[in-house]
Design an enzyme around this catalytic site. Structure first.
Site, PDB file in Angstrom:
ATOM      1  N   GLU A 261      48.549  55.740  37.534  1.00 37.37           N
ATOM      2  CA  GLU A 261      49.396  56.328  36.489  1.00 37.37           C
ATOM      3  C   GLU A 261      48.694  57.412  35.678  1.00 37.37           C
ATOM      4  O   GLU A 261      48.833  57.457  34.445  1.00 37.37           O
ATOM      5  CB  GLU A 261      49.882  55.205  35.568  1.00 37.37           C
ATOM      6  CG  GLU A 261      48.787  54.486  34.750  1.00 37.37           C
ATOM      7  CD  GLU A 261      48.115  53.312  35.446  1.00 37.37           C
ATOM      8  OE1 GLU A 261      48.080  53.286  36.687  1.00 37.37           O
ATOM      9  OE2 GLU A 261      47.611  52.418  34.737  1.00 37.37           O
ATOM     10  N   HIS A 285      57.032  52.298  39.070  1.00 37.47           N
ATOM     11  CA  HIS A 285      55.927  51.553  38.453  1.00 37.47           C
ATOM     12  C   HIS A 285      54.989  52.492  37.687  1.00 37.47           C
ATOM     13  O   HIS A 285      54.686  52.263  36.510  1.00 37.47           O
ATOM     14  CB  HIS A 285      55.168  50.790  39.545  1.00 37.47           C
ATOM     15  CG  HIS A 285      53.998  50.011  39.031  1.00 37.47           C
ATOM     16  ND1 HIS A 285      54.094  48.676  38.704  1.00 37.47           N
ATOM     17  CD2 HIS A 285      52.723  50.376  38.755  1.00 37.47           C
ATOM     18  CE1 HIS A 285      52.926  48.258  38.258  1.00 37.47           C
ATOM     19  NE2 HIS A 285      52.066  49.266  38.279  1.00 37.47           N
ATOM     20  N   GLU A 286      54.554  53.545  38.356  1.00 40.57           N
ATOM     21  CA  GLU A 286      53.596  54.444  37.688  1.00 40.57           C
ATOM     22  C   GLU A 286      54.267  55.165  36.516  1.00 40.57           C
ATOM     23  O   GLU A 286      53.647  55.387  35.469  1.00 40.57           O
ATOM     24  CB  GLU A 286      52.997  55.448  38.679  1.00 40.57           C
ATOM     25  CG  GLU A 286      52.345  54.825  39.915  1.00 40.57           C
ATOM     26  CD  GLU A 286      51.429  53.643  39.637  1.00 40.57           C
ATOM     27  OE1 GLU A 286      50.852  53.545  38.530  1.00 40.57           O
ATOM     28  OE2 GLU A 286      51.294  52.778  40.536  1.00 40.57           O
ATOM     29  N   HIS A 289      54.281  53.012  33.461  1.00 43.54           N
ATOM     30  CA  HIS A 289      53.003  53.008  32.740  1.00 43.54           C
ATOM     31  C   HIS A 289      52.949  54.085  31.648  1.00 43.54           C
ATOM     32  O   HIS A 289      52.112  54.006  30.749  1.00 43.54           O
ATOM     33  CB  HIS A 289      51.836  53.243  33.697  1.00 43.54           C
ATOM     34  CG  HIS A 289      51.295  52.007  34.351  1.00 43.54           C
ATOM     35  ND1 HIS A 289      50.826  50.931  33.636  1.00 43.54           N
ATOM     36  CD2 HIS A 289      51.113  51.690  35.661  1.00 43.54           C
ATOM     37  CE1 HIS A 289      50.380  50.008  34.483  1.00 43.54           C
ATOM     38  NE2 HIS A 289      50.553  50.445  35.727  1.00 43.54           N
ATOM     39  N   GLU A 308      49.627  45.670  33.160  1.00 43.08           N
ATOM     40  CA  GLU A 308      50.353  45.524  34.433  1.00 43.08           C
ATOM     41  C   GLU A 308      51.540  44.567  34.345  1.00 43.08           C
ATOM     42  O   GLU A 308      52.551  44.782  35.004  1.00 43.08           O
ATOM     43  CB  GLU A 308      49.383  45.111  35.546  1.00 43.08           C
ATOM     44  CG  GLU A 308      48.284  46.146  35.821  1.00 43.08           C
ATOM     45  CD  GLU A 308      48.807  47.505  36.288  1.00 43.08           C
ATOM     46  OE1 GLU A 308      49.985  47.614  36.675  1.00 43.08           O
ATOM     47  OE2 GLU A 308      48.010  48.483  36.256  1.00 43.08           O
ATOM     48  N   ASP A 365      36.665  45.369  39.596  1.00 44.26           N
ATOM     49  CA  ASP A 365      37.179  45.627  40.949  1.00 44.26           C
ATOM     50  C   ASP A 365      37.139  44.367  41.812  1.00 44.26           C
ATOM     51  O   ASP A 365      37.963  44.185  42.705  1.00 44.26           O
ATOM     52  CB  ASP A 365      36.350  46.719  41.652  1.00 44.26           C
ATOM     53  CG  ASP A 365      36.635  48.103  41.085  1.00 44.26           C
ATOM     54  OD1 ASP A 365      37.703  48.287  40.469  1.00 44.26           O
ATOM     55  OD2 ASP A 365      35.775  48.991  41.248  1.00 44.26           O
ATOM     56  N   TYR A 373      49.756  41.087  37.153  1.00 44.57           N
ATOM     57  CA  TYR A 373      51.033  41.770  37.358  1.00 44.57           C
ATOM     58  C   TYR A 373      52.183  40.757  37.345  1.00 44.57           C
ATOM     59  O   TYR A 373      53.117  40.862  36.553  1.00 44.57           O
ATOM     60  CB  TYR A 373      51.067  42.462  38.731  1.00 44.57           C
ATOM     61  CG  TYR A 373      50.160  43.653  38.910  1.00 44.57           C
ATOM     62  CD1 TYR A 373      48.783  43.501  39.023  1.00 44.57           C
ATOM     63  CD2 TYR A 373      50.683  44.932  39.025  1.00 44.57           C
ATOM     64  CE1 TYR A 373      47.956  44.588  39.234  1.00 44.57           C
ATOM     65  CE2 TYR A 373      49.865  46.032  39.236  1.00 44.57           C
ATOM     66  CZ  TYR A 373      48.503  45.854  39.343  1.00 44.57           C
ATOM     67  OH  TYR A 373      47.695  46.940  39.548  1.00 44.57           O
TER      68      TYR A 373
HETATM   69  N1  BES Z   1      46.868  51.092  37.522  1.00 44.01           N
HETATM   70  C1  BES Z   1      47.205  50.533  38.775  1.00 44.01           C
HETATM   71  C2  BES Z   1      46.154  50.764  39.831  1.00 44.01           C
HETATM   72  C3  BES Z   1      44.786  50.239  39.472  1.00 44.01           C
HETATM   73  C4  BES Z   1      44.621  49.042  38.816  1.00 44.01           C
HETATM   74  C5  BES Z   1      43.671  50.968  39.809  1.00 44.01           C
HETATM   75  C6  BES Z   1      43.336  48.594  38.484  1.00 44.01           C
HETATM   76  C7  BES Z   1      42.411  50.526  39.486  1.00 44.01           C
HETATM   77  C8  BES Z   1      42.239  49.331  38.824  1.00 44.01           C
HETATM   78  C9  BES Z   1      48.544  51.043  39.287  1.00 44.01           C
HETATM   79  O1  BES Z   1      49.484  51.248  38.290  1.00 44.01           O
HETATM   80  C10 BES Z   1      49.116  49.977  40.156  1.00 44.01           C
HETATM   81  O2  BES Z   1      49.384  48.935  39.638  1.00 44.01           O
HETATM   82  N2  BES Z   1      49.302  50.244  41.431  1.00 44.01           N
HETATM   83  C11 BES Z   1      49.931  49.310  42.330  1.00 44.01           C
HETATM   84  C12 BES Z   1      51.371  49.721  42.478  1.00 44.01           C
HETATM   85  C13 BES Z   1      52.341  48.624  42.710  1.00 44.01           C
HETATM   86  C14 BES Z   1      52.228  47.431  41.827  1.00 44.01           C
HETATM   87  C15 BES Z   1      53.747  49.189  42.701  1.00 44.01           C
HETATM   88  C16 BES Z   1      49.193  49.378  43.647  1.00 44.01           C
HETATM   89  O3  BES Z   1      48.297  50.191  43.795  1.00 44.01           O
HETATM   90  O4  BES Z   1      49.495  48.613  44.549  1.00 44.01           O
HETATM   91 ZN    ZN Z   2      50.204  49.395  37.486  1.00 48.53          ZN
END
Ligand code: BES
Ligand code: ZN
Length: 586
Positions: A261, A285-286, A289, A308, A365, A373
């Site tokens: 996002e 989703h993004e 955010h 999330e 990570d 989520y």
């Molecule tokens: N912000 C996240 C991606 C992220 C989280 C990157 C933690 C690094 C550390 C992004 O908004 C996200 O949640 N992406 C999901 C999308 C899905 C839930 C629709 C993904 O990457 O799968």
């Molecule tokens: Zn997210």
């Protein structure tokens, strides 16, 4: 001393950066960025300043008069990086740091031309969440410390730079181009983002532009055509969109996430381009955010569910507004299954299944999962059910308003909701959600006739000529008992051509089911998927299934050895973790 973030050396008792100005020269030959950054403080001051760095080499630090300042780069801690300690003389308004990044900077992936769609130009992109900004710029790298910035990127003139910031123009200087950007709103450092490559664009609306490599941009523009409608729907739900533009950068296939996002320029995996707009909930989703996360930000990774969980709620409200209740319910049902799988995956470390976590000594990570989520989503829907939708949404608007451009903890959330919706937390047994492990019994189950129809099928074949969405396919496949007999899998594939599917949200659950059932006819297709895509959502189940079965374990290890150089550093770390879990003890 007050360090409020277990993943940062930033200290509340010290000066706070109000903004930074970055000049960065990007060298694709050496894969090094040579940078000069001026940090300007909220108020001039003196004393010790601790900054976050990771694999940076610091050349010099000077004060606003150009006088050299003493500094120490402390020995690096695993994944946190090295504390950069600077001593500031009296009333220092700003400092300037000259430095270089490492070719292994954890925030960057440098792609050779062969790893791009066009095959001619190299490509570079950043991914700073959760704690990788420090491998690009020495900063106070904690989401609690919002900073404005300007940036001047010097790049080869054959390429274009894009940034999650306002574009302030480009100047050609011989073989180089200098591209200027400005982010006037203060952002948490994890939202700092840019990419450099052979990029083209299409405008979808006055505030939406799609960027991608030239060979991808038409397909991306078609796939993402509904974005403006999503913004309009989101504004009706959550209030005006505050970031002026919502541009989308279609990433190279090695991008490890579905989306990121980054404000004004969301990064999206190209795997969303299924050719039928069936996977655009990632965009919703993004976009969501932009309110939950980018306006109201978790103060540190221990409260990641605030980012999330709220965003899943907002995403499904957008889906509901545009595609109806059934589609939102199907999405929630799939999320519920994925939550249950994640809780199972963390059965040896169940503390990771709490919403409010304790992450001292834990790499964000390493503990990434869908729990914040989907458990966060279910917690919020339980509150919504307890107080009714109008009251809940009314409260949500006050929450967004109260904490705009702020960073908060779970405790701030509790205090705010206790005031706005007194008694609501007690009604849903909030402690069981926030500090308890696993899934509390009062989780709401989404009602959907289409879900009921799928569940009623059990292991029977799907109806011929069905019009299932990707979510329904995934639910059907996830519901099938495993292992399934080879003959059943063969018949299913003959009827539905799943191995040929180009929709990864259908293909990967199918391939995972097949691997877990020992149906090795799919192996060539599995190998192709893990070679062409770096999105962790797909790599994780496939490499896990390969590693879990003795018949495919060596094949999975060999495959990874061959492909690892092409994966993003975060994806590489994830697959290594998966394979280590299944490695026989020596
Ligand atoms: N912000 C996240 C991606 C992220 C989280 C990157 C933690 C690094 C550390 C992004 O908004 C996200 O949640 N992406 C999901 C999308 C899905 C839930 C629709 C993904 O990457 O799968
Ligand atoms: Zn997210």
């Amino acid at each position: 001393m007050a360090r409020r973030d277990p993943h940062s050396y930033a200290d509340d008792a010290q000066l706070q950066t109000e903004s930074f100005a970055l000049e960065a020269r990007i060298d694709f030959q050496t894969q090094v960025i040579t940078g000069r950054v001026t940090l300007t403080f909220a108020a001039p001051g003196s004393g010790t300043l601790d900054l976050d760095t990771r694999d940076l080499s610091i050349a010099s630090i000077v004060d606003a008069h150009g006088a050299a300042l003493a500094f120490t780069v402390h020995p690096p801690e695993p994944y946190i990086g090295a504390r950069l300690e600077v001593t500031l003389p009296a009333t220092t308004p700003s400092i300037t740091i000259a430095y270089q990044t490492s070719p292994d900077a954890s925030a960057l992936q440098w792609l050779a031309p062969a790893q791009t769609d066009g095959g001619i130009h190299p490509y570079l992109f950043s991914q700073c969440q959760a704690i990788h900004a420090r491998s690009l710029v020495p900063v106070q790298d904690s989401p609690g410390l919002r900073q404005r910035y300007t940036a001047e990127l010097t790049i080869p003139s054959s390429l274009r730079a894009v940034m999650a910031a306002a574009d302030r123009g480009r100047t050609e200087v011989g073989e180089h181009a200098v591209h200027r950007f400005e982010m006037p709103q203060p952002i948490p450092p994890y939202l700092f983002a840019f990419a450099v490559g052979d990029l083209a664009s299409r405008d979808l609306s006055p505030r939406v532009r799609v960027w991608a490599e030239p060979g991808v941009v038409e397909r991306a523009a078609w796939e993402f055509a509904d974005t403006e409608a999503m913004i309009t729907a989101a504004e009706a739900l959550f209030g005006p969109y505050d970031w002026e533009r919502f541009d989308i950068l279609t990433m190279p296939p090695s991008f490890p996430y579905g989306g990121m996002e980054n404000p004004r320029l969301t990064f999206i995996t190209p795997t969303v381009i299924a050719g039928d707009r069936s996977l655009v909930s990632v965009i919703a989703h993004e976009l969501a955010h932009s309110w939950t996360g980018n306006l109201v930000t978790n103060a540190n990774a221990e409260h990641f569910w605030l980012n999330e969980g709220f965003t899943m709620y907002a995403e499904r409200r957008i889906t509901e507004a545009l595609e109806g209740e059934e589609m939102a319910a199907l999405s929630a049902a799939l999320g519920r299954r994925e939550l249950e799988e994640s809780i199972e995956r963390f059965k040896d470390t169940p503390a990771m299944t709490k919403l409010r976590t304790h992450l001292e000594g834990i790499d964000p990570d390493e503990c990434y999962s869908l729990i914040p989520y989907e458990k966060g989503y279910l917690f919020l829907t339980a509150i919504e059910a307890a107080v009714g939708r109008p009251a809940f949404v009314g409260w949500l608007r006050t929450y967004l308003d109260a904490f705009r451009f702020g960073a908060i903890t779970t405790e701030d959330f509790i205090a705010h909701i206790e005031r706005g919706l007194p008694g609501a937390l007690a009604k849903v047994d909030a402690p069981a959600w926030l500090d308890g492990e696993g899934l509390p019994p009062n989780a709401i189950t989404a009602k959907s006739s289409r879900l009921a129809a799928i569940e009623a099928l059990g292991s029977a074949p799907p109806p011929v000529d069905n019009t299932w969405s990707a979510t329904e396919w995934a639910l059907y496949l996830e519901n099938l008992p495993r292992p399934l007999p080879e003959a059943t899998l063969e018949a299913l594939d003959a009827q539905c051509h799943l191995t040929e599917s180009r929709n990864y949200d259908v293909l990967v659950p199918w391939l995972t089911l097949a691997l877990k059932s020992g149906y090795l006819a799919v192996l060539p297709r599995v190998e192709r998927v893990v070679a062409e895509v770096g999105r962790m959502k797909y790599l994780r189940p496939l490499y896990t299934a390969l590693a879990a079965e003795p018949a495919t374990r060596d094949r999975g290890n060999a495959l990874f050895d061959q492909l690892r150089a092409g994966y993003h550093p975060i994806a590489r770390q994830m697959v290594e973790g998966v394979q280590a879990r299944y490695r026989p003890a020596p």
